[in-house]
Design a protein around this motif. Structure first.
Motif: not given
Ligand code: AMP
Length: 282
Positions: A206-217, A258-261, A277-282
């Motif tokens: 989940l943390f990895k996914a959060r980081d990938l999403a934060a980087n635009g995935e 938008g807001p995704a889990r 975990i909450l995933l947010e793409v900037p």
């Protein structure tokens, strides 16, 4: 701190408080407290005049093959932890009080309970919605506090309150983790040291996914391709689901707009664990 077991005593006390214009906060639990439960109580303490914590291992939310009988319990320890946090009442009804012979009324929240845990636990959310509605009637809270650890439960109860016009504010609070990332759960006590090490791969993914999403995935397929190898471990993890869903509707999505889990459920040995975990793409 009072311990109340009788349903009528609880409702009489709650109605007396309400008659005096006082506010009641409820934290429903199944007991065997950890820091996740205590964080809800600490928050609840600040939200009203009276803090009631219910402890009830609710049989109607367990399937016939599930762990109702071996669900961990330690009532005395729970009471001393609750007392330290400043809980006013532990409400601990017994099963026949809650479900006397002849009981036959259940409440079902439909769409948001179909996927995720609802797919493999078909009666679970019907049991949750029913017991929480009963607790609301017995404790008369203006505020009820739940953890985002059980994210689908939180969304289900928000829907229940909206659809049935219940005069209660359902508040969701953040998921509390161990220092190494494992989501706190009463069921973690069942994990052997080796299983616990395997279970860590859930939060790590989940943390990895959060980081990938934060980087635009934004793509579910690319996220899942990156995460799936992380679930190969020894002792093995058997995934029940890994799902990317809209945070509000819980419908599966293939692209994050938008807001995704991101939610996961898995068996580690005999123990079923969930995390999200909450995933947010900037
Ligand atoms: P339970 O006793 O497992 O039914 O949980 C009672 C309440 O505590 C529910 O609202 C859960 O979502 C919440 N809870 C359980 N584990 C955690 C956690 N790790 N962090 C935050 N809340 C939690």
């Amino acid at each position: 701190m009072q311990v109340i077991r009788d349903l009528q005593d609880m409702q009489d006390l709650a109605l007396a408080w309400r008659g005096r214009g006082e506010t009641i906060v409820l934290v429903p639990t199944m007991g065997y407290f950890h820091q996740g439960h205590l964080s809800l109580m600490e928050y609840g303490r600040s939200r009203g005049d009276h803090l009631v914590v219910s402890i009830f291992v609710n049989p109607t939310q367990f399937g016939p093959q599930e762990d109702l009988d071996r669900y961990p319990r330690d009532f005395d320890r729970d009471c001393s932890l609750a007392r330290e946090v400043g809980v006013d009442v532990i409400f601990a009804p017994d099963t026949t009080g809650m479900y006397p012979p002849g009981f036959q009324t259940f409440v079902t929240v439909e769409e948001v309970t179909r996927g995720l845990c609802g797919a493999s636990r078909p009666i679970h959310f019907r049991g949750v919605a029913t017991v929480v509605l009963k607790l609301f009637n017995l404790v008369q809270p203006q505020v009820a506090v739940f953890g985002e650890k059980d994210y689908q439960q939180l969304v289900t109860l928000q829907q229940l309150v909206t659809d049935l016009n219940l005069p209660v504010q359902v508040v969701g609070r953040p998921l509390v983790r161990e220092a190494d990332g494992l989501a706190l759960s009463s069921r973690n006590v069942f994990l052997s040291p080796a299983e616990r090490a395997s279970a860590l791969s859930l939060s790590q993914a989940l943390f990895k996914a959060r980081d990938l999403a934060a980087n635009g995935e934004r793509s579910r397929d690319r996220l899942f391709t990156a995460l799936k190898p992380m679930f190969t471990c020894d002792p093995p993890i058997n995934l029940d689901y890994l799902a990317l869903v809209d945070s509000q509707t819980l419908k599966e999505i293939d692209t994050i707009h938008g807001p995704a889990r991101l939610a996961v459920a898995a068996w580690v040995g005999q123990t079923r664990l969930i995390d999200n975990i909450l995933l947010e793409v900037p």
